[in-house]
Motif scaffolding. Sequence first.
Motif, PDB file in Angstrom:
ATOM      1  N   SER A   1      35.580  34.403  40.035  1.00 26.97           N
ATOM      2  CA  SER A   1      35.804  34.898  41.382  1.00 26.97           C
ATOM      3  C   SER A   1      36.428  36.279  41.328  1.00 26.97           C
ATOM      4  O   SER A   1      37.301  36.542  40.491  1.00 26.97           O
TER       5      SER A   1
ATOM      6  N   SER B   1      38.870  39.154  42.653  1.00 28.12           N
ATOM      7  CA  SER B   1      40.127  39.232  43.389  1.00 28.12           C
ATOM      8  C   SER B   1      40.657  40.661  43.277  1.00 28.12           C
ATOM      9  O   SER B   1      40.040  41.519  42.654  1.00 28.12           O
ATOM     10  N   LEU B   2      41.792  40.890  43.853  1.00 32.87           N
ATOM     11  CA  LEU B   2      42.403  42.222  43.770  1.00 32.87           C
ATOM     12  C   LEU B   2      42.763  42.595  42.334  1.00 32.87           C
ATOM     13  O   LEU B   2      42.872  43.758  41.998  1.00 32.87           O
ATOM     14  N   HIS B   3      42.927  41.599  41.493  1.00 33.68           N
ATOM     15  CA  HIS B   3      43.321  41.830  40.106  1.00 33.68           C
ATOM     16  C   HIS B   3      42.143  41.789  39.145  1.00 33.68           C
ATOM     17  O   HIS B   3      42.317  41.721  37.944  1.00 33.68           O
TER      18      HIS B   3
ATOM     19  N   ARG C   1      38.229  30.450  38.607  1.00 36.08           N
ATOM     20  CA  ARG C   1      38.540  29.532  39.696  1.00 36.08           C
ATOM     21  C   ARG C   1      37.750  28.249  39.462  1.00 36.08           C
ATOM     22  O   ARG C   1      36.865  28.202  38.605  1.00 36.08           O
TER      23      ARG C   1
END
Length: 104
Positions: A23, A25-27, A32
Amino acid sequence: MSFETYDSYRGYSIRVWVTAARSLSLHGVGRRYKVSWIVSQSQRPGEKIASFPERLEFLSEHEALTYAENRAHTFIDCMLSEHRRMPLSGEVGHSREHPLDPEA
């Protein structure tokens, strides 16, 4: 990586599948877990009563598994509760004298 578990609850069988997914994400890209579950009667495991692929993603396999098992237990409890509340034919609620019954 994915796995499947089996559980029994109040005369019903629960099958849960947890599958790893990636997934964004901001990082960056993270791991997941997705989950789906099926409820069937213990006596007839081939007949599905309900099947739910959850749209949520979880941070761990344990969270996904716990969530699915809890949802399946709640589904079974609600189904059994509704079954107990339904009056049998001929009991109160099935009278032909009901004002909204077109055949009365």
